[in-house]
Design an enzyme around this catalytic site. Structure first.
Site, PDB file in Angstrom:
ATOM      1  N   CYS A 128      -4.258  -1.202 -20.618  1.00 55.31           N
ATOM      2  CA  CYS A 128      -3.995  -0.364 -19.442  1.00 55.31           C
ATOM      3  C   CYS A 128      -2.956  -0.961 -18.488  1.00 55.31           C
ATOM      4  O   CYS A 128      -2.854  -0.528 -17.356  1.00 55.31           O
ATOM      5  CB  CYS A 128      -5.282  -0.061 -18.701  1.00 55.31           C
ATOM      6  SG  CYS A 128      -6.130  -1.533 -18.115  1.00 55.31           S
TER       7      CYS A 128
ATOM      8  N   HIS B  91       0.823  -1.223   0.000  1.00 55.84           N
ATOM      9  CA  HIS B  91       0.000   0.000   0.000  1.00 55.84           C
ATOM     10  C   HIS B  91       0.843   1.253   0.000  1.00 55.84           C
ATOM     11  O   HIS B  91       0.577   2.202  -0.736  1.00 55.84           O
ATOM     12  CB  HIS B  91      -0.895   0.048   1.235  1.00 55.84           C
ATOM     13  CG  HIS B  91      -1.780  -1.137   1.348  1.00 55.84           C
ATOM     14  ND1 HIS B  91      -2.669  -1.309   2.365  1.00 55.84           N
ATOM     15  CD2 HIS B  91      -1.913  -2.215   0.552  1.00 55.84           C
ATOM     16  CE1 HIS B  91      -3.304  -2.439   2.204  1.00 55.84           C
ATOM     17  NE2 HIS B  91      -2.852  -3.016   1.120  1.00 55.84           N
TER      18      HIS B  91
HETATM   19  C1  PEP Z   1      -3.263  -5.462 -15.357  1.00 60.73           C
HETATM   20  O1  PEP Z   1      -3.372  -6.579 -14.860  1.00 60.73           O
HETATM   21  O2  PEP Z   1      -2.574  -5.224 -16.373  1.00 60.73           O
HETATM   22  C2  PEP Z   1      -3.995  -4.325 -14.785  1.00 60.73           C
HETATM   23  C3  PEP Z   1      -4.034  -3.162 -15.381  1.00 60.73           C
HETATM   24  O3  PEP Z   1      -4.563  -4.512 -13.571  1.00 60.73           O
HETATM   25  P1  PEP Z   1      -3.767  -4.508 -12.198  1.00 60.73           P
HETATM   26  O4  PEP Z   1      -2.367  -4.098 -12.479  1.00 60.73           O
HETATM   27  O5  PEP Z   1      -4.490  -3.584 -11.299  1.00 60.73           O
HETATM   28  O6  PEP Z   1      -3.879  -5.946 -11.787  1.00 60.73           O
END
Ligand code: PEP
Ligand code: MG
Length: 756
Positions: A681, A367
């Site tokens: 993303c 965190h």
């Molecule tokens: C991913 O898995 O690429 C993603 C964007 O989600 P997180 O990093 O939050 O798991």
């Protein structure tokens, strides 16, 4: 040594008088060793100080040849003195010359002395020197004598730390205390910070060392221990202990330690020997820390940290000092050095004064690191020894690019970094200038540049970075920094704040993605899975706990009243999950409209592509949703069977490899064929080279950390996209899965002056 002449109390009083007198440092030291020898009825008392070059130099002696002062020296680990310094433990010998480590220094004339007692001079667990007494007769020093000499050593440690002895060092030679140190850790958040150390949970500097009245002092100690025990009991009875970052088990251990007889007895002994209660805590802690430093058992080392915290709490009780006093003493270029800390604690510091963060522990997904990244703080973690090597106010450099920390850096290192910071600032300025320029490739193709966010602190970055919107809002972060499940009102408030800040730009809210490495301490159901990455997480979990999902959807629907609402489901494995989630959404919409709530003008539902099974149902998936977003972090983890949090294998396989790029291209093509918008993303979107590859295989919308927008935009504005697309088409079509795509891209960029 016969009976001590007056005992440690008298000795400490004499030392106090000597410290107060206006004396030259050498004279003071000479008188101190003489005083110790007399008091302890020893023929010899000598002080060795550890230099930066790992040599222990004789700084003062009573009894040995005075001509050997500043000449006699031993390497760390050499002889009895070197052994004491290296092990941070006392040596108590009736016949020193029989000891296998004994090293004879002819210049000192010590051959006539048999018995030997040496103790390390310690401060905050660090060895600064060695204090020795010797006698001609063969005798074994008593426990209380060892204790007394250790107490005196602590006073000397203060003299060394306050720089008193630095004036005695020869030119060009430095004491270990002021030695520049470079420590290696892991880069958790990029950027470079120059500034001064602020020890979080600082070792409180104890200035009053000697007590006036032991009984009174014992009483103070007892009172402080009582309130410490009480405060731990209170903490344990609170419902939100998890919010303090300490799990119940840890607090239970604290309670046990606070009642630990051995610890309390050692504290009382030190007070009986003439120290103040504060100095006693410091001394006992320092001895313990030095001993534990050599232990490799992680369990015991962890227990040491508990004792450290406990000692700090006790010191604060004794000095009546709350955490508020901290904020006032933070310098304007503070670099926080901590063993570990809670996310909320970081936000308590004045943001504008922070330049960096150094953690002895931490993981990229902890965190504190998530928050540090959100506020753009250069961060290095897993830096062993950072806390005990630093003093408040030390100059320090944090390099979040290569994971290095430089303590008390030398001039040339500092100059090099100052240049690096200036260079970064110039680049930053250039990115700022690009902010309002269109995000278009050199040959005129528009790219949607979105940013990832998750906390209210991220929002100002939307305007500052010039992003076209928020491509991924990680709603679970609000849950992760909270003490208990955020109520529907708190969720709605945050979502409304986000949409207000976006001011019409699109925002994609991802429904809570907990489980896996994102553990909520207060959500006991999700703990203890053998294989959490493949376990009960994200959409799986929220479909099984529809109350959780419903609450969140209701908060989102209300916050987006009168505006467009984009929602996205994490870790979808099969299309049926989308249908189930849609049913929950529809029900909530019906519910809200029954009560005449203001509803969103438009509702769009998307799925994240993170689980490989979706690759063989792309057509059906795209029929079922309004958009998809590739979570390349998880997708890569599952496609290559490589734990994304495991630093040992983190760089083993390259996402810019032919197979993975072919797979990413397949998704974008399916989107084109069905007319479904596709975005990506994961972290891949935020590095210029990989962003370039993504554009080259057809991605026209990418979402990344705000700090990456500038560099990626600078890259794409110079990019002849059609030319690159042809190159990628050819590279991926070739019958070689091992083509070095990264090298190909670098070459392409270099020959066309594309900044990477
Ligand atoms: C991913 O898995 O690429 C993603 C964007 O989600 P997180 O990093 O939050 O798991
Ligand atoms: Mg993911």
């Amino acid at each position: 040594m016969r009976d001590t002449a007056g005992g440690p109390r008298v000795l400490l009083r004499r030392l106090r008088e000597l410290m107060a007198e206006a004396l030259e440092p050498q004279e003071r030291l000479d008188r101190i060793v003489r005083e110790i020898a007399q008091n302890m009825v020893a023929e010899v008392c000598s002080l060795y100080v550890l230099r930066a070059d790992s040599m222990l130099e004789l700084y003062a002696t009573e009894g040995l040849n005075p001509g050997s002062v500043h000449l006699a020296q031993l390497r760390l680990g050499q002889g009895l003195v070197g052994t004491i310094a290296a092990s941070a433990r006392p040596l108590n010998l009736s016949d020193a010359q029989k000891h296998p480590a004994f090293a004879y220094l002819p210049e000192t004339g010590e051959e006539i002395y048999h018995s030997f007692l040496g103790v390390p001079v310690l401060r905050a667990g660090r060895t600064l020197g060695v204090l020795v007494v010797q006698n001609r007769t063969m005798r074994h020093y008593r426990e209380d004598e060892v204790e007394a000499l250790e107490t005196v050593a602590m006073v000397i440690a203060e003299m060394i730390a306050t720089g008193d002895l630095a004036r005695l060092t020869r030119p060009g030679i430095e004491l270990d205390m002021s030695r520049p140190v470079s420590l290696n850790g892991l880069p958790f958040n990029e950027g470079v910070g120059l500034g001064h150390v602020v020890l979080h949970e600082p070792r409180i500097v104890v200035t009053a060392l000697f007590n006036e009245d032991s009984d009174e002092e014992l009483q103070r100690l007892e009172t402080a221990l009582d309130s410490l025990r009480l405060s731990i009991d209170n903490m344990l009875s609170r419902r939100d202990v998890a919010f303090e970052g300490e799990h119940r088990a840890v607090l239970e251990a604290y309670r046990m330690f606070a009642n630990d007889r051995g610890w309390v007895r050692r504290l009382q002994e030190a007070v009986n020997n003439g120290l103040t209660a504060e100095a006693a805590v410091e001394k006992v802690q320092s001895d313990m820390r030095a001993r534990m430093l050599h232990m490799t058992d992680p369990y015991l080392r962890e227990r040491m940290s508990d004792f450290d915290d406990l000692a700090n709490r006790l010191l604060r009780q004794l000095m009546g000092r709350g955490p508020d006093a901290l904020a006032e003493i933070v310098p304007k270029d503070a670099i926080i050095v901590a063993r570990s800390m809670g996310a909320a604690e970081l936000l308590d510091y004045p943001r504008q004064k922070l330049r960096g963060l150094v953690l002895e522990e931490g993981a990229p997904t902890s965190h504190i690191v998530i928050v540090a990244r959100a506020i753009g703080l250069p961060t290095v973690g897993q830096v062993k020894g950072a806390v005990s090597m630093s003093e408040n106010g030390d100059a320090i450099i944090v390099d979040g690019e290569d994971g290095q920390v430089h303590l008390r850096p030398q001039g040339d290192v500092e100059a090099a970094y100052a240049e690096k910071v200036r260079f970064r600032a110039r680049r930053q300025k250039h990115y700022q200038e690009l902010r309002d320029e269109p995000s278009e490739t050199k040959d005129g193709v528009h790219i949607d540049m979105m940013m990832n966010a998750g906390l209210a602190v991220d929002l100002p970055q939307l305007a500052q970075s010039g992003a076209d919107g928020i491509g991924l809002f990680r709603t679970e972060l609000q849950f992760m920094v909270a003490a208990a499940f955020p109520r529907v009102e708190a969720q709605e408030r945050l979502y409304r704040e986000v949409l207000d800040a976006a001011d019409g730009k699109p925002v994609t809210f991802r429904t809570i993605d907990i489980g896996g490495d994102k553990v909520l301490p207060y959500f006991k159901d999700s703990h203890n899975e053998e294989n959490p990455a493949l376990g009960w997480r994200a959409i799986r979990l929220t479909l099984d706990r529809p109350g959780l999902l419903r609450t969140q959807i209701r908060a989102l629907l209300k916050a987006a009243g009168g505006r467009e609402l984009r929602m996205m489901l994490p870790m979808v494995t099969e299309v049926a999950e989308v249908r189930q989630a849609r049913a929950v959404i529809d029900r909530e919409v019906r519910h809200l409209s029954r009560f005449a709530h203001h509803l969103p003008t438009r509702l769009k539902l998307g799925a994240m592509i993170e689980v490989p099974s979706l690759l063989w149902q792309l057509d059906e998936l795209m029929q079922a949703v309004d958009f998809v977003s590739v979570g390349s972090n998880d997708l890569f983890q599952f496609v290559t069977a490589t734990d994304r949090g495991n630093t040992r294998i983190a760089d083993r396989f390259d996402p810019l490899s032919v197979p993975f790029l072919r797979l990413l291209r397949q998704i974008v093509k399916a989107g084109e064929a069905s007319g479904t918008p596709v975005t990506l993303c994961g972290e891949l979107a935020g590095r210029s080279v990989s962003a370039m590859a993504l554009l080259g295989i057809g991605y026209r919308s990418i979402s990344m950390a705000p700090a990456a927008i500038g560099p990626v935009k600078a890259m794409l504005r110079e990019l002849p996209l059609h030319e690159l697309s042809a190159l990628m088409e050819e590279a991926l079509a070739k019958h070689s899965a091992s083509t070095d795509i990264r090298a190909l891209l670098r070459q392409f960029a270099e020959s066309r002056d594309i900044p990477l």
